[in-house]
Scaffold this motif. Structure first.
Motif, PDB file in Angstrom:
ATOM      1  N   UNK A 250       0.745  -1.188   0.091  1.00 14.03           N
ATOM      2  CA  UNK A 250       0.046  -0.093  -0.079  1.00 14.03           C
ATOM      3  C   UNK A 250       0.906   1.224   0.223  1.00 14.03           C
ATOM      4  N   UNK A 251       1.784   1.208   0.749  1.00 16.92           N
ATOM      5  CA  UNK A 251       2.715   2.386   0.859  1.00 16.92           C
ATOM      6  C   UNK A 251       3.615   2.386  -0.465  1.00 16.92           C
ATOM      7  N   UNK A 252       4.075   1.548  -0.999  1.00 18.53           N
ATOM      8  CA  UNK A 252       4.871   1.599  -2.135  1.00 18.53           C
ATOM      9  C   UNK A 252       3.852   2.364  -3.473  1.00 18.53           C
TER      10      UNK A 252
ATOM     11  N   UNK B 197       1.613   8.967  -5.894  1.00 18.86           N
ATOM     12  CA  UNK B 197       1.677  10.647  -5.922  1.00 18.86           C
ATOM     13  C   UNK B 197       3.059  10.705  -7.029  1.00 18.86           C
ATOM     14  N   UNK B 198       3.990   9.915  -7.467  1.00 18.45           N
ATOM     15  CA  UNK B 198       4.980  10.174  -8.629  1.00 18.45           C
ATOM     16  C   UNK B 198       3.981  10.249  -9.764  1.00 18.45           C
ATOM     17  N   UNK B 199       2.723   9.900 -10.132  1.00 12.21           N
ATOM     18  CA  UNK B 199       2.016   9.939 -11.205  1.00 12.21           C
ATOM     19  C   UNK B 199       2.261   8.727 -12.177  1.00 12.21           C
TER      20      UNK B 199
ATOM     21  N   UNK C   4      -3.000  -1.437 -12.650  1.00 11.65           N
ATOM     22  CA  UNK C   4      -3.413  -0.127 -12.390  1.00 11.65           C
ATOM     23  C   UNK C   4      -2.981   0.446 -11.281  1.00 11.65           C
ATOM     24  N   UNK C   5      -2.081   1.425 -10.779  1.00 11.56           N
ATOM     25  CA  UNK C   5      -1.480   1.792  -9.479  1.00 11.56           C
ATOM     26  C   UNK C   5      -2.636   2.382  -8.749  1.00 11.56           C
ATOM     27  N   UNK C   6      -3.592   3.208  -9.260  1.00  8.90           N
ATOM     28  CA  UNK C   6      -4.696   3.851  -8.682  1.00  8.90           C
ATOM     29  C   UNK C   6      -5.503   2.868  -7.924  1.00  8.90           C
ATOM     30  N   UNK C   7      -5.858   1.852  -9.274  1.00  6.97           N
ATOM     31  CA  UNK C   7      -6.941   0.861  -8.702  1.00  6.97           C
ATOM     32  C   UNK C   7      -6.520   0.099  -7.728  1.00  6.97           C
ATOM     33  N   UNK C   8      -5.308  -0.459  -7.982  1.00 13.14           N
ATOM     34  CA  UNK C   8      -4.650  -1.436  -6.874  1.00 13.14           C
ATOM     35  C   UNK C   8      -4.486  -0.732  -5.510  1.00 13.14           C
ATOM     36  N   UNK C   9      -4.015   0.354  -5.496  1.00 12.93           N
ATOM     37  CA  UNK C   9      -4.078   1.231  -4.210  1.00 12.93           C
ATOM     38  C   UNK C   9      -5.373   1.376  -3.410  1.00 12.93           C
TER      39      UNK C   9
END
Lengths: 211, 211
Positions: free
Chosen positions: B18-20, B26-28, B66-71
Motif C-alpha cells: 500500500x505504501x509503495x 504520488x509520482x504520477x 493499474x496503480x490507482x486501482x490497486x492502491x
DNA sequence: TAGATTGTTAATCGATTAACAATC
DNA sequence: TAGATTGTTAATCGATTAACAATC
C-alpha cells in the motif's frame, strides 16, 4: 559475521522467552520444563527446545531448565549484558516518549542525547537528557560511543539522515519513520517499527472478524 | 469469520504494498508490472502476484496493474475506507505521541479521546482531544462508537484493563504494554507493539555483526 | 535403577519461488 | 497478430512439529 545463520523467526521469539523467564524468576520459580513453559506461552515444547538448541544446550535431561541460568543466557544472546548507547534523532513527541521510557535501561539501553532541527528545543532537557541541535551531531558522535540511532523524525528526512549516520560510523538504526531505509551496507543493521503498518494489520483483522 | 483464511504473513506485507503504491501514485505512475514493483520493493514478483491473488485478480495480462486501482483495492482490503475511532488508555508520553501523530487520520484512524488515572491530567487536551479520567470510560464507550483501544499504560494494569474493555464491548486492542494480553475471545483482535522486543532484536543483530 | 525430560533426527506442514499456460 | 504479463499450478525451500534415543 555469524558462523551459522540463525533465522530471524527464531530471534523474534527470544525476547518473549526472556520476558517469561524474567517473570518466572520474579515469581521465585527455580526450574521449568519445556512442557510447562509451552503451556504458559502457548507455543509447542518442541519449538522451545529447537529454538534454544540453536544457541546451545541450556537444559538437563530429567530436570528441565534452570530459570535463572536460562534467563541470563538468553540475555547474553540478545546482547543485554552490554551497554548500548542510543541517540534519538527527532525530539518530538515520539522521541521524547522513548526517552522517558526508563525501562529500556534495565536491559542496558541508555539514551544519551536527542537531536532536532527545531531551535525552540535548543537547551531543553528530557529526563535530564539534553536536546542538541542537529548540526552538533557529527561532533557528538565523534566524541561519544554511540551504538544505536533511533529515527523518530518525519519520513521526508529519514533516508538522508540514515545515510549520513552510516557515513559517520553508526552501525545500527532503530527506524520509526514510515519508509524503508535504503542502505546497502552489510555491516549496518536496521530494525523498523512501522506503527501505521501495525495499525493497518489490526484494521484488517477487525474487518475480517466482522464478516 | 472469514471464508478462506489468509495467512498473517501475507497480511503483514499488505501495508507495505500500500505504501509503495501510494508513492507511485504520488509520482504520477499509472501502471506497474509485478516485475517492476518487485525490483523496487526487493521481493519476488512471484510473491507479489501470489499475495494479491489471495484477494482477487487486480491485474491484467500484458498490462500489469493499474496503480490507482490497486492502491484503492488494497486500501479496502485493509479497511482503510472505514473510519476507525480510537481511544487511548494512558495519556503519558507515548499516548500523547500517538495522539499527535496526525498521519493516522489519512488512513481513517481517528483518536477521539484519551483516558488516564492521573488527576493532574484532568481537563488537559492533546491536539484538541480531551483527556478523561478513567472512571468515565464506561460511559464514554456506551455513548460513542469506539473501534480500537490503544493501551499505552504500564504493564501492571494492562491485562485487567484489556479484560474490562472487552467486557464493555471493545473488540480491538492495540497493545503497547509489555505483556501478552490474556484474552480468549475469538471476536477480539489484538495487535502488539512490543518496543523492548524490537530493541532486543536490534541488539542481537548488532552483537552478531560484531563477530 | 526408574522416571523424567532434554537434545536431535525425521516427518510434516506451510510459505516462497519457479514455471508456464491463459489472455489481454 | 506478437509481445507482455498476469493468474495459477507445480516444485522447492524452510520452519514447525513429532518422535525417540540419550542421559541426567
Amino acid at each position: 559475521m555469524a558462523q551459522k545463520e540463525i533465522s530471524q523467526a527464531v530471534i523474534r521469539r527470544m525476547p518473549r522467552y526472556y520476558r517469561y523467564l524474567g517473570e518466572l524468576l520474579d515469581a521465585g520459580v527455580e526450574r521449568i520444563s519445556s512442557n510447562d513453559l509451552s503451556n504458559q506461552m502457548q507455543v509447542t515444547a518442541s519449538q522451545i527446545r529447537q529454538d534454544l538448541n540453536n544457541f546451545g544446550g541450556f537444559g538437563q535431561q530429567g530436570y528441565g531448565y534452570n530459570v535463572k541460568y536460562l534467563y541470563e543466557e538468553i540475555g547474553k544472546i540478545l546482547g543485554l549484558d552490554q551497554v548500548h548507547n542510543i541517540i534519538v534523532i527527532g525530539a518530538g513527541n515520539l522521541g521524547q516518549a522513548l526517552t522517558n521510557y526508563v525501562k529500556f535501561e534495565r536491559f542496558g539501553f541508555k539514551i544519551i542525547a536527542l537531536f532536532d532541527v527545531n531551535p525552540a528545543l535548543e537547551g531543553v532537557s528530557v529526563r535530564g537528557i539534553k536536546v542538541h541541535m542537529l548540526d552538533e551531531l557529527d561532533d557528538f558522535c565523534a566524541n561519544n560511543k554511540v551504538d544505536i540511532a533511533a529515527l523518530t523524525m518525519p519520513k521526508a528526512k529519514a533516508d538522508i539522515t540514515a545515510k549520513h549516520l552510516v557515513s559517520i560510523g553508526i552501525h545500527a538504526i532503530w527506524n520509526f519513520a514510515h519508509v524503508d531505509l535504503d542502505i546497502d551496507n552489510e555491516d549496518v543493521v536496521v530494525e523498523n517499527v512501522h506503527l501505521s503498518d501495525s495499525l493497518m494489520q489490526l484494521s484488517y483483522n477487525i474487518e475480517k472478524n466482522k464478516k
